[in-house]
Design an enzyme around this catalytic site. Structure first.
Site, short mmCIF file in Angstrom:
data_model
loop_
_atom_site.label_atom_id
_atom_site.label_comp_id
_atom_site.label_asym_id
_atom_site.label_seq_id
_atom_site.Cartn_x
_atom_site.Cartn_y
_atom_site.Cartn_z
N GLU A 199 0.85 -1.06 0.02
CA GLU A 199 -0.01 -0.01 -0.05
C GLU A 199 1.13 1.26 -0.02
OE1 GLU A 199 -3.16 -0.33 3.01
OE2 GLU A 199 -3.16 1.83 3.09
N GLU A 211 -0.08 -0.13 14.27
CA GLU A 211 -1.24 0.39 13.82
C GLU A 211 -2.51 0.09 14.49
OE1 GLU A 211 -2.13 -1.43 9.92
OE2 GLU A 211 -3.32 0.16 9.19
C1 RAM Z 1 -5.07 2.57 6.68
C2 RAM Z 1 -3.62 3.20 7.22
C3 RAM Z 1 -3.56 4.60 7.12
C4 RAM Z 1 -4.89 5.26 7.58
C5 RAM Z 1 -5.95 4.52 6.56
C6 RAM Z 1 -7.43 5.05 6.81
O1 RAM Z 1 -4.68 1.94 5.43
O2 RAM Z 1 -3.59 2.83 8.43
O3 RAM Z 1 -2.55 5.28 7.76
O4 RAM Z 1 -4.91 6.40 7.33
O5 RAM Z 1 -6.11 2.98 6.97
#
Ligand code: RAM
Length: 885
Positions: free
Chosen positions: A493, A765
């Protein structure tokens, strides 16, 4: 000589100020242009010039300055205390020219300093006569993975393009400058040497809109006689690593090069060498494939000895093709380049299955691995990178999703071979090695830490080992996102999502000089604005969404630039686009009751989402979050309009904001219980921080927030990406840093301490990374960190700006929990600020440094500490301290 002064502030306080009374005058140092040291190729008609004043006297001030720029401008004596961002006011600057400048100041007593040591800046190129060259090979757009596993549909890679050109120089050179844009990434060599230690130039952009060129001073590398220029071109994001899967990357085309070398001779004549069809090109070099998601594949048997020096036989190469320009405007790259900033040595190596080795770097970072080994020609070593291990000790690659993150090296069989990928990196800690000839040891590998090489500006340490370790994890994690734009580091990504940096930037800013980085990124964001005023939630590539919260970075950062850096230029430049965006948001998303319809992504991945209990959008009402954000947007615009004297706008934004506030509280606040809809920490924090809470309900709302944290969540936070940006500073602002401390020092889930207890060296995350399956679950995606690191500096060390750019400083540490000392310094635009306090027995001692040309209010903790107005200098305060003070 040092003298001791004693203040009679309060009979219980011994506050003392050490004042050096040496008579040496102020010294002007650290000259910067556009906040870069000696920048090459600046692209602004009137650059901003800044300097720092050093002095060993207290209360040092600037009362006037004089700037001289190379015969073009002598400002004369200007009565002013301005020492940052002074706008160049001389004759028009010529393109492609180097200027030397210097400055002197007059101090508080009207005495002039010596002239500073001269600094330089050079201007960008305007007249491009070079042609874009490359190799448009349709066949090669097919998936390529020459020696790795077969490519899957959607994976794309190309061998590197190698280009070269020989040219003669007969006269003595006084200055030679190369202006280069090589898309996606390029490496430039002259006479066999790489011309700089930059990695992965140029900075990323939406190439159809803007293409950044890099300026190199190659005077030293050029020689009389035959010279050879060579360029290696990689795919970067130009030749999209993925078309779909999972995101739609725009496909710009095949890699291409634009290069112009301007040579000036000592006799006053000039010559120009440009990229054109006379250059030679091959794709049959050693880099067989390169792709940021999948890795780099290098076959050392295909090296071309001597190709980077003059005299190489390139008759088998083909002429470079003249190709179409990428379509964007050419812009000078005015931020620090990516570089290798550290070399890591592995801490261990394991052998989970026969022939498979796991090399542990001991720390998660973004970068690449370097191999140092010998092997028979044709032996292929595969190195796959990821963060952690599966239960059986093999590498846990599932969270990389379809990104292979695999580098492949094929030995040429000639003694010790040393190699690292040059055109890609990834977030990783461990490397799984297969195909190694023999048994590898830790000495066969190194880790190269790569990120935008912004200068370090801060240091934080305290008596809590846990807080130090959290700070360290943040310190490692933050630069993983500083990769020419703020970019996710790992899976398939790696997008510049806009939600995260709004306050992450402040945490980064206490540790690195990120002013040029985010100024450039605001240009990228502005370029991604659509005609209808909306801005995607993720800029540049994956241009998805049009929310309020994620693009709010476009109001929050320009406003913050003024506060933090004293830099108005970003807000000035983008004011109209910001205004258009904010107005579009309130119109597009308005509900009949005056609040806003929720837009992506709310308090993303808050703790209520743990174990899938609620969706990733979190427990806080999306409408509440969007309305609060739009309110904040309007207040920011109102403030900026006021600053810029745009009275109509000021009134208009004030009116929209007032209406939003009324509607917000009517809909979301229960006036009897003082509970905001959903009773979530995020809801309370946004309302408090943005000033949405009616005055007469503030205390009750604060009490509800504190109860939610301390009782309902047993001292834990419950926020996600949005809430965490504001939570910690809000708690300080409402007078409850102790509650923030309780959150910060938790070690049970959800908390940062818990992440570390699970062996993580960065911040996850998701709060439930450890129990989640693979997918959207990174070990180092910093979205749950927000303002935390800034909070360490601002609250525990107590370093805050009281006027734009730290011209006036507030030093107000909070002594919380069992903390007994904190040391922090921060190199502000005016120079180093130090806050250092410690409690020993019944005495609190505080050492503070305030830079020249600023003033400060120092609030010494404790009942009797008092508040002290000071000028620059080093100060020491002591005060009696009793527990619970
Ligand atoms: C994920 C990642 C990113 C976030 C989005 C909404 O792809 O964590 O940093 O901003 O979600």
């Amino acid at each position: 000589m040092v003298k001791l002064f004693r203040f009679d502030i309060c009979s219980l306080v011994l506050a003392s100020v050490f004042v050096a009374t040496g008579l040496s005058a102020a010294i002007v140092t650290n000259l910067r242009c556009e906040n870069l040291i000696d920048p090459l190729g600046i692209d602004v008609p009137k650059p901003r010039l800044s300097w720092i004043i050093e002095s060993n006297r207290s209360n040092e001030k600037q009362t006037a300055y004089e700037i001289v720029v190379d015969g073009l401008w002598d400002s004369g004596r200007v009565e002013s205390d301005q020492s940052i961002d002074v706008l160049y006011g001389g004759k028009e600057l010529s393109p492609a020219t180097r200027y030397s400048w210097k400055v002197r100041i007059w101090d508080g007593e009207g005495k002039p300093s010596d002239w500073s040591k001269p600094a330089t800046f050079s201007t960008g190129l305007k007249e491009w006569s070079a042609k874009w060259i490359g190799y448009e090979d349709a066949a090669s757009t097919q998936p390529v993975a020459t020696v790795g596993a077969p490519a899957k549909a959607g994976e794309r890679s190309l061998p590197a393009r190698y280009l070269r050109k020989e040219f003669g120089i007969t006269k003595k050179v006084s200055r030679a400058t190369a202006y280069v844009c090589g898309l996606g990434f390029f490496n430039l060599f002259l006479n066999g040497e790489k011309v700089s230690n930059d990695m992965m130039d140029p900075v990323l952009s939406d190439f159809a809109k803007a293409d950044y060129y890099v300026t190199f001073d190659v005077t030293e590398q050029l020689k009389q006689g035959t010279n050879a220029l060579r360029v290696v071109l990689g795919n970067g994001r130009y030749f999209a690593p993925r078309i779909k899967l999972p995101s739609t990357d725009p496909e710009y085309g095949h890699p291409k090069l634009l290069l112009q070398l301007e040579v000036e001779f000592t006799d006053g004549t000039k010559t120009t060498l440009v990229s054109d069809e006379t250059w030679r090109l091959t794709t049959n070099g050693p880099i067989r494939a390169n792709n940021e998601y999948d890795g780099e594949e290098y076959d050392a048997r295909m090296e071309m000895p001597g190709w980077n020096a003059a005299g190489f036989d390139d008759s088998k190469w083909q002429p470079a093709q003249a190709v179409a320009a990428p379509g964007g405007v050419l812009v000078a790259q005015m931020i620090q380049p990516m570089r290798v900033t550290q070399v890591m040595h592995p801490v261990g190596i394991t052998n989970p299955t026969p022939g498979t080795y796991i090399v542990d770097m001991g720390q998660t970072f973004y970068g690449t691995v370097r191999l140092k080994a010998s092997g028979p020609a044709g032996t292929q070593v595969r190195m796959t990178s990821a963060y952690s291990l599966n239960p059986d000790g093999t590498l846990k690659t599932a969270d990389n999703r379809s990104a292979r993150s695999t580098d492949v090296y094929t030995f040429k069989g000639q003694g010790l071979e040393v190699w690292n990928p040059e055109l890609k990196g990834q977030g990783f800690r461990r490397v799984q090695v297969t195909g190694f000839p023999g048994t590898p040891t830790v000495d066969n590998f190194e880790g190269l830490v790569i990120h935008t090489d912004a200068e370090p500006v801060g240091e934080f340490q305290c008596s809590s080992d846990l807080i130090n370790r959290i700070h360290r994890a943040l310190w490692w994690g933050m630069p993983m996102f500083l990769r020419s734009v703020p970019l996710d580091p790992d899976r398939n990504e790696r997008m510049p999502w806009m939600g995260d940096p709004a306050k992450d930037a402040e945490s980064q800013a206490f540790n690195w000089n990120i002013e040029p980085f985010y100024a450039k990124w605001m240009d990228d964001v502005a370029r991604s604005q659509r005609r209808d005023g909306t801005i995607p939630d993720v800029s540049m590539y994956l241009k998805r969404g049009s929310g309020v919260e994620w693009p709010a970075v476009f109001t929050i950062l320009p406003d913050w630039f003024i506060d933090f850096y004293g830099d108005r230029s970003v807000a000035d430049k983008h004011y109209d686009a910001m205004k258009k965006w904010v107005l579009a948001m309130s119109q597009r998303n308005a509900l009949p009751d005056g609040t806003l319809k929720g837009t992506n992504y709310g308090d993303w991945c808050d703790t209520y989402t743990m174990d899938g209990k609620v969706s990733d959008y979190g427990a806080t009402s999306l409408d509440l979050v969007s309305t609060a954000y739009e309110y904040n947007n309007c207040r920011i615009m109102e403030r900026l309009a006021k600053l810029m004297g745009k009275t109509d706008d000021q009134a208009n934004f004030a009116e929209i904001a007032n209406k939003l506030k009324t509607a917000f509280n009517q809909r979301f606040l229960n006036p009897n219980t003082h509970v905001y809809l959903g009773d979530t920490q995020c809801g309370y924090v946004l309302a408090l921080q943005f000033g949405l809470v009616p005055d007469d309900q503030c205390d009750a709302v604060i009490a509800n927030l504190v109860k939610d944290i301390m009782v309902k969540h047993d001292g834990h936070l419950s926020v996600g990406l949005i809430g965490i940006q504001w939570l910690m500073q809000t708690l300080t602002n409402i007078g409850r840093p102790d509650v923030a401390w309780t959150i910060a020092t938790q070690t049970t889930r959800p908390s940062w301490g818990y992440m570390l207890s699970q062996g993580s060296t960065t911040i996850w995350e998701r709060w439930d990374y450890d129990t989640r399956g693979p997918g959207m679950n990174s070990e180092a995606l910093l979205i749950q960190a927000g303002n935390l690191d800034a909070w360490f500096y601002q609250t525990l060390a107590g370093i805050r700006q009281a006027a734009p750019g730290f011209k006036k400083i507030l030093i107000k540490p909070s002594v919380v929990g069992d903390l007994t000392w904190v040391y922090a310094h921060f190199d502000s635009p005016y120079g180093r600020i130090v806050s250092n306090w410690k409690i020993e027995g019944k005495i609190l001692t505080m050492d503070v440094t305030i830079p020249a040309n600023t003033t400060a209010t120092i609030v010494v903790p404790g009942k009797n500490g008092g508040s002290h107005e000071v000028g620059s200098g080093h100060y020491q305060f002591t005060a009696p301290w009793a527990n619970g003070n």
